[in-house]
Every structure is written in C-alpha cells, then in structure tokens.
Motif scaffolding. Structure first.
Motif, PDB file in Angstrom:
ATOM      1  N   PRO A 104       0.794  -1.230   0.000  1.00 33.19           N
ATOM      2  CA  PRO A 104       0.000   0.000   0.000  1.00 33.19           C
ATOM      3  C   PRO A 104       0.828   1.281   0.000  1.00 33.19           C
ATOM      4  O   PRO A 104       0.323   2.327  -0.391  1.00 33.19           O
ATOM      5  N   VAL A 105       2.075   1.235   0.432  1.00 35.43           N
ATOM      6  CA  VAL A 105       2.828   2.483   0.565  1.00 35.43           C
ATOM      7  C   VAL A 105       3.864   2.678  -0.547  1.00 35.43           C
ATOM      8  O   VAL A 105       4.645   3.616  -0.494  1.00 35.43           O
ATOM      9  N   LEU A 106       3.860   1.787  -1.539  1.00 33.15           N
ATOM     10  CA  LEU A 106       4.807   1.962  -2.646  1.00 33.15           C
ATOM     11  C   LEU A 106       4.037   2.219  -3.939  1.00 33.15           C
ATOM     12  O   LEU A 106       2.994   1.620  -4.182  1.00 33.15           O
ATOM     13  N   LYS A 107       4.609   3.103  -4.757  1.00 32.86           N
ATOM     14  CA  LYS A 107       3.981   3.404  -6.037  1.00 32.86           C
ATOM     15  C   LYS A 107       3.991   2.172  -6.942  1.00 32.86           C
ATOM     16  O   LYS A 107       4.874   1.318  -6.829  1.00 32.86           O
ATOM     17  N   ILE A 108       3.010   2.116  -7.858  1.00 31.63           N
ATOM     18  CA  ILE A 108       2.965   1.015  -8.819  1.00 31.63           C
ATOM     19  C   ILE A 108       4.291   0.933  -9.568  1.00 31.63           C
ATOM     20  O   ILE A 108       4.833  -0.149  -9.784  1.00 31.63           O
ATOM     21  N   SER A 142      -4.095   4.769 -20.128  1.00 34.36           N
ATOM     22  CA  SER A 142      -2.969   5.701 -19.886  1.00 34.36           C
ATOM     23  C   SER A 142      -1.982   5.156 -18.844  1.00 34.36           C
ATOM     24  O   SER A 142      -1.841   5.716 -17.757  1.00 34.36           O
ATOM     25  N   PRO A 143      -1.316   4.057 -19.207  1.00 35.17           N
ATOM     26  CA  PRO A 143      -0.438   3.371 -18.254  1.00 35.17           C
ATOM     27  C   PRO A 143       0.710   4.233 -17.733  1.00 35.17           C
ATOM     28  O   PRO A 143       1.089   4.100 -16.570  1.00 35.17           O
ATOM     29  N   ALA A 144       1.240   5.121 -18.557  1.00 35.65           N
ATOM     30  CA  ALA A 144       2.392   5.916 -18.110  1.00 35.65           C
ATOM     31  C   ALA A 144       2.030   6.780 -16.908  1.00 35.65           C
ATOM     32  O   ALA A 144       2.799   6.890 -15.952  1.00 35.65           O
ATOM     33  N   GLU A 145       0.816   7.366 -16.944  1.00 37.06           N
ATOM     34  CA  GLU A 145       0.408   8.201 -15.812  1.00 37.06           C
ATOM     35  C   GLU A 145       0.079   7.351 -14.591  1.00 37.06           C
ATOM     36  O   GLU A 145       0.358   7.721 -13.465  1.00 37.06           O
ATOM     37  N   ARG A 146      -0.538   6.183 -14.864  1.00 39.01           N
ATOM     38  CA  ARG A 146      -0.978   5.335 -13.753  1.00 39.01           C
ATOM     39  C   ARG A 146       0.190   4.772 -12.957  1.00 39.01           C
ATOM     40  O   ARG A 146       0.026   4.347 -11.813  1.00 39.01           O
ATOM     41  N   LEU A 147       1.376   4.760 -13.551  1.00 37.07           N
ATOM     42  CA  LEU A 147       2.544   4.237 -12.839  1.00 37.07           C
ATOM     43  C   LEU A 147       2.820   5.030 -11.562  1.00 37.07           C
ATOM     44  O   LEU A 147       3.318   4.502 -10.583  1.00 37.07           O
ATOM     45  N   ALA A 148       2.508   6.319 -11.591  1.00 38.46           N
ATOM     46  CA  ALA A 148       2.807   7.175 -10.443  1.00 38.46           C
ATOM     47  C   ALA A 148       1.781   7.003  -9.328  1.00 38.46           C
ATOM     48  O   ALA A 148       1.936   7.565  -8.248  1.00 38.46           O
ATOM     49  N   ALA A 149       0.730   6.206  -9.577  1.00 39.50           N
ATOM     50  CA  ALA A 149      -0.337   6.073  -8.579  1.00 39.50           C
ATOM     51  C   ALA A 149       0.027   5.028  -7.527  1.00 39.50           C
ATOM     52  O   ALA A 149       0.939   4.218  -7.706  1.00 39.50           O
ATOM     53  N   TYR A 150      -0.697   5.090  -6.421  1.00 40.21           N
ATOM     54  CA  TYR A 150      -0.569   4.089  -5.364  1.00 40.21           C
ATOM     55  C   TYR A 150      -1.715   3.083  -5.501  1.00 40.21           C
ATOM     56  O   TYR A 150      -2.759   3.406  -6.073  1.00 40.21           O
ATOM     57  N   PRO A 151      -1.526   1.855  -4.961  1.00 39.34           N
ATOM     58  CA  PRO A 151      -2.558   0.829  -5.118  1.00 39.34           C
ATOM     59  C   PRO A 151      -3.964   1.272  -4.717  1.00 39.34           C
ATOM     60  O   PRO A 151      -4.931   0.901  -5.378  1.00 39.34           O
ATOM     61  N   HIS A 152      -4.084   2.081  -3.659  1.00 39.52           N
ATOM     62  CA  HIS A 152      -5.440   2.420  -3.201  1.00 39.52           C
ATOM     63  C   HIS A 152      -6.173   3.304  -4.203  1.00 39.52           C
ATOM     64  O   HIS A 152      -7.378   3.508  -4.063  1.00 39.52           O
ATOM     65  N   GLN A 153      -5.448   3.825  -5.193  1.00 43.26           N
ATOM     66  CA  GLN A 153      -6.113   4.658  -6.190  1.00 43.26           C
ATOM     67  C   GLN A 153      -6.698   3.811  -7.330  1.00 43.26           C
ATOM     68  O   GLN A 153      -7.239   4.353  -8.282  1.00 43.26           O
ATOM     69  N   PHE A 154      -6.553   2.484  -7.216  1.00 42.40           N
ATOM     70  CA  PHE A 154      -7.115   1.575  -8.217  1.00 42.40           C
ATOM     71  C   PHE A 154      -8.285   0.801  -7.624  1.00 42.40           C
ATOM     72  O   PHE A 154      -8.302   0.553  -6.419  1.00 42.40           O
ATOM     73  N   SER A 155      -9.204   0.376  -8.481  1.00 39.86           N
ATOM     74  CA  SER A 155     -10.268  -0.519  -8.019  1.00 39.86           C
ATOM     75  C   SER A 155      -9.707  -1.941  -7.917  1.00 39.86           C
ATOM     76  O   SER A 155      -8.595  -2.208  -8.372  1.00 39.86           O
TER      77      SER A 155
END
Lengths: 326, 325
Positions: A104-108, A142-155
């Motif tokens: 949960p605390v590491l970026k994708i 948009s995978p390039a942008e999603r890389l910067a997200a954290y797991p909780h920002q995904f369903s």
C-alpha cells in the motif's frame, strides 16, 4: 514439451495438533501453453500446491517429498538463491486478493520496476518502459500516468490487472494463478478470464488456474485436476471431466452448480464437510460423504488409476466404470 | 487538509490555555520566592517593598491575569536570579539541548530500526531473542547509571572521548552549536548515546513487532513471488510500512527528550535547558520554571503537528483522506 511436472508432491504442515498433510502425493504435468484448472473446495490443498511450486509455503509448512520438475530442473532440491532467480522471472504467481497483494505504501512504478530489476541489469527507464507496455497489455488506460499512482487509487479489478501485468513482466514460462478472480465482481471476472486466456495463448505461457469454481475453468482450462483432502481424485481433459465425471466427488461438485438447463430442478449438494486434515478418515478420504461408499472404501484408500486419454481416477467405484458396464 | 490543520491548531490553543492555568497555579502554590530573593535579616519594610516590586502583594487572580496578558505578548516574566527575561534565558540554553536531542534521536533510529527489523525477521531464532533480551537492559537501566558507566569506560579507561562539558561550538544561524565541529561532536557522543539508549530499545521493540506483522502480509509474499531479494523486502517493503507507528512514538519521545534531558545533562555537565531547570528549581526562580514548562508544552504541540504532517508524506492513504476532508 513439458514445462512442469509434479511427481508425488508432499507438503506437510507441522502444527501443535499434529502433522497436516495438506498436499499428499500430487502429480501432474503441464505442456507449453497449456492451461490446467486445479479445482477443489477450501482446504483441499490446491493453493498449497501452487505455493509449493514457487517454494513459498509459510512455516510450519514444508515441502517434504516429491519432485517439482521445471524444465528438467527439480525445484524441490534447488538452492534458495537459484529459486529466487526463477520466481517472478520464469515462474510467476497471481494471488487471490488484489486488495492485499500490492504494497500500500509503494507506487505502482516502484513495485513493477523492482520486479524487472530483480532479474535483469537494466536501467530504471528501460524497466519502466517494460512496465508501461505490460500495463497496456492488460488493458489499463494511460499506463504511463498510472505508474505514479498508489494501489489504493485503483479498483479491485484494476489492481488484479496490475498484478497480472507484474506476472507478465519477465515473460514467464509458467504462471500460477491462485483464485485470481474470486474476490472480483462477476463482470470483471469474465473480462479478466478472457484477457488471461488470450495472453497465455499469445505468449505460449503455461497456466495453472487454481479455483473452487468449475464454471470458471470450463471455458478456460485444457485439462482439469480435481483435488480432495490433499490428493488429486480425478484428472483429465476439461470436456471429458465436465461432461462425464468419473469420481463421485466431481459429480457432486457439478451437481451443485446452478445452470441454464436446470431451471426448477433441485440443486444437489455434497453431504457433510471436508475432513479435518489432522484426523483423516480411514480408507478413502471422501468415503464418509460418498453415495457409493462400500466396505472396500472404508478398508483401503484407492490409488489413482489410469483410464486412458489422459484421464486418471482415484476411486474404487468410479461412475465411469459403472456406466461402461451397464 | 487545510481544514484539518486549522482544527488541529484550535485544539492546540485549548491545550495552551489549560497548561497556563495548571502551570501558573501549580508553581505559585509552592514556597515563597521572597525568602530566597532577599537576605534573611531584611526589615519588614524592605520585604514589603520587594513584594510590591515583583507584584506578590496582589491577589492570585490579578497576578494570573497579568501573567496571561504578558504571556500573550511573549513575555513570561524576568528571572529573579539572572535578571534576564525568562524566555530569552531559556532560549539561550536551548540550542545545546536541541542538538543533543537531535543526535540522540538519530542514534536511537540508527540503532533501533535495523536491530528491530532484524529481530522481527529472525523472531524465532536466537538472534531475535538475543536482541529482545538486550533491549530489556536498554529499558531498565537508569540513565544516570548508564551515563556514569559510559564515562568510566570510554572517557576514563579507554580515553576515547571526553567526559563532561560541551567542547568547541560553531555559530550557525545565530545559535552556538557543537554538532558541526569535530571537537564539539566528540563531547556530544556519550551524552547523546545515553539519551538514545532507552529510545533505541523502544524503537527496536516497535520495529520488531511491526516487522513480524508485516512479514505475514500478502504483499510480502507477493514481493517474494516477484523474486525480490529479502534485503529489499525488509528495508523497502516492510520498513516503509512500519515507519508510521515508529514516527508517532519517536515524535512524542523527541519532546520528552528535549524537555526531560535533565538527568543526562546533569551527569555530563551539559549546559542545556535541563540543567537550567534544575538550577531554577533549587533557587525557586518561578518565571524560569513557568517559562520552561510553557515552552515544553509548545515544543510538544509543534512536534505533534509535525508528526501529523510527516504521516501524510509516509502514508499515501492519509494524504487522500486529508484532501477529501
């Protein structure tokens, strides 16, 4: 050519209550690009079998016997360092609960790049590029942008896609998928199933799909192995097993699935519950729940018998044979 | 996020007001400073005159209101003994204590986190048990005794490090600090280690408990399934997850380290706030004691506030909740 061949795998748990034989002599083999559905109830040992292949069984569990031949190498005898080099590289795994598998605390990005760089000396940028194409492959927009997200920002479904993308990163020969769609909505479930099937077909990756849901494997697997109490009780090509189950347990499982053609019919259920693995019944493990149980069954445990065309059965009174005789 | 911070700020104001009341009445209940301020053979007229000069002849609530009024303007009274404004006096002692606490904190993290993570990783082995047993000593040995033991071993026997005093200081941002001069740093090591020992044990135990829990999580198993090395799992995957409770506790402990380094400072004759407090108590220097306690409260408030902000940096989930609020 066979990618994986399990021979008499034994994984036991050494608990205070005694030794639990969670996997007790499981054998199967898997060819390149083949999909095996490993089916069974909770506690039948199907997940432990999956973890045993990657040698990731948590203590007090341990692989105590048998061979895990992966491309001619026995994984059961491999030193931990070489085993680590295979994990996530040649053999990947997808877990059941996508909410728990990503940190949960590491970026994708961190979690994907490290999976590449654990096995190859490539630059961060190169690993990142590969992560983007893997995310793209599993249908994340948009995978390039999603890389910067954290797991909780995904369903949940998206997280499982990320987990699948991670499994695909290093182009594995084998993916062990441990009930990866169980925690998802039915609509997402079928999407993911279709995608994984396509990916496995395109890349020639062999797949072990562990599930309790026969309906899931029906459209996905080339062959099925049904597990009960740590053993395979029936195996064979998917169509053959599903249309003409030979083991009373498989028949019971099939009978408990609601279907289109069975409106108004009563669903059957298998009486009783899975045995306590620390105190197994005498003789056949399924005996106490079996409609065809006899004294032979109570006396001795049946051995696996080959019925040709890849079918194997562990039963004294298989339905198959009964029909053949009639 | 802003709303949340404002709410926290309002809470802090209430804490300050409550502390003002407790501190003022608490300290003004004990002793009579006039007895110490003037010679025993002073005439009643002289006593009257002194009482009036310091305002002791007024009723307590008038004194309190005057105190609050002055405090709001940053004036917490003038030291009876030093004749300087109390706040200024304490602030001039503060850098010495702050740098000592900072180094102590650094030591406790540098010692406690690796030991704790390792002990959690080897929880059932002798290594883990040995670390846990060792941490009991860290908890239970009294500070003054450890300080004297360190002096005995490292200063007297081995003669590696100086025993007492502060050493050379360098002026940084208007504060005189030892930490940036190599000579001064030598003087800091022993007191900072003494100060760090208890916190290091605390951090060790927290880190161990956190590591043990984190290791059973699916994300650790998944990281293993990716082929990530055990070292990276421990010091990236696990560490980042267990830092949240550790930072919380350390934040609070930093406050107590600054505010209550009294014993350590006394043992090592370190000229910090703790030593000033002890001296002020013995001379019943009320304004200094009150100012010291008020500053302590402010330090705790500031630290708690900072910890909350650090959370949001460590845990992305808190960040989102904060934005939503």
């Amino acid at each position: 050519m066979s990618v994986l061949e399990l021979r008499d795998l034994q994984t036991h748990f050494f608990t205070d209550a005694g030794v639990v034989k969670a996997v007790d002599g499981v054998s199967f083999s898997l060819d390149e690009g083949e999909v095996l559905g490993l089916v069974g109830e909770s506690g039948s040992g199907k997940s432990v079998t999956g973890f045993s292949i990657l040698r990731l069984v948590d203590p007090p569990g341990r692989v105590v016997g048998g061979q895990i031949n992966f491309r001619g190498q026995d994984l059961a005898a491999l030193p931990e360092r070489e085993m680590r080099a295979l994990r996530g590289n040649k053999i990947a795994m997808i877990f059941q609960d996508p909410m728990m598998t990503l940190n949960p605390v590491l970026k994708i990005e961190t979690q994907m790049v490290e999976a590449v760089r654990a096995h190859e000396k490539v630059s961060h940028a190169a690993a990142r590029d590969r992560a983007i194409s893997a995310l793209d492959k599993v249908g994340i927009p948009s995978p390039a942008e999603r890389l910067a997200a954290y797991p909780h920002q995904f369903s949940g479904g998206m997280r499982q896609r990320v987990a699948i993308a991670i499994a695909l990163l290093n182009g594995p020969d084998l993916i062990v998928a441990d009930e990866p769609t169980t925690a998802l909505d039915v609509t997402i479930q079928s999407q993911i199933l279709a995608e994984v099937q396509e990916l496995a077909r395109d890349t020639g990756t062999a797949l072990i799909w562990i599930t309790h849901d026969l309906a899931v494997v029906a459209g996905l697997a080339d062959k099925i192995s049904v597990m009960y109490a740590g053993r395979i009780v029936e195996s064979g090509p998917t169509d053959a097993v599903l249309t003409a189950p030979g083991h009373p347990y498989t028949a019971g499982l099939l009978g408990s699935i609601p279907g289109h053609g069975r409106r108004g019919e009563r669903l059957t259920q298998i009486p009783g519950m899975a045995p306590n693995m620390a105190h197994m019944p005498q003789g056949c493990a399924f005996g106490p729940r079996c409609p065809h149980v006899s004294d032979t069954c109570r006396g001795s445990a049946p051995q696996i018998t080959d019925y040709g065309t890849g079918r194997g059965l562990r039963c004294h009174h298989p339905i198959l044979a009964a029909e053949g005789a009639a | 996020m802003l709303v949340y911070l404002l709410r926290r700020l309002a809470q802090s104001v209430f804490v300050l007001i409550a502390m003002m009341i407790v501190v003022f009445f608490g300290v003004y209940m004990i002793g009579n400073p006039v007895d110490i301020l003037i010679s025993p053979d002073a005439t009643p007229a002289e006593i009257e005159e002194t009482m009036a000069r310091f305002g002791f002849d007024q009723p307590v609530y008038i004194q309190f209101l005057k105190f609050v009024g002055n405090a709001l303007q940053g004036d917490l009274g003038r030291s009876f003994v030093h004749g300087e404004p109390a706040v200024q006096l304490i602030l001039s002692y503060m850098p010495a204590t702050l740098e000592l606490a900072a180094l102590g904190l650094l030591f406790s993290v540098a010692i406690g986190v690796p030991l704790g993570v390792y002990a959690g990783y080897k929880a059932d082995r002798w290594q883990g048990r040995a670390i846990m047993t060792g941490s009991i000593f860290g908890f239970s040995l009294p500070n003054f005794w450890v300080g004297m033991l360190f002096i005995l071993i490292f200063a007297v026997q081995l003669q590696w490090l100086p025993s007492t005093g502060r050493g050379d200081t360098v002026e940084v941002l208007g504060m005189r600090l030892s930490i940036f001069s190599s000579n001064g740093l030598q003087y800091m090591i022993l007191p900072a280690l003494t100060l760090a020992l208890y916190k290091a044990s605390l951090v060790t135990r927290l880190a161990r408990a956190g590591t043990q829990e984190a290791l059973t999580q699916d994300y650790v198993k998944f990281a293993r399934a990716k082929g990530v090395s055990e070292t990276r799992i421990l010091f990236v995957h696990v560490l980042k997850n267990i830092m949240i409770p550790i930072i919380t506790v350390l934040g609070l402990e930093l406050g107590s380290m600054i505010a209550f380094a009294v014993v350590t400072e006394t043992v090592f004759a370190w000229p910090g706030m703790g030593k000033l407090l002890i001296d002020s108590i013995t001379t019943l220097d009320r304004p200094v004691i009150v100012a010291y306690l008020m500053l302590t409260v402010i330090i705790f408030i500031v630290i708690n506030f900072t910890v909350d902000v650090i959370y949001t940096l460590l845990d992305p989930r808190v960040r989102v909740k904060g934005e939503a609020a």
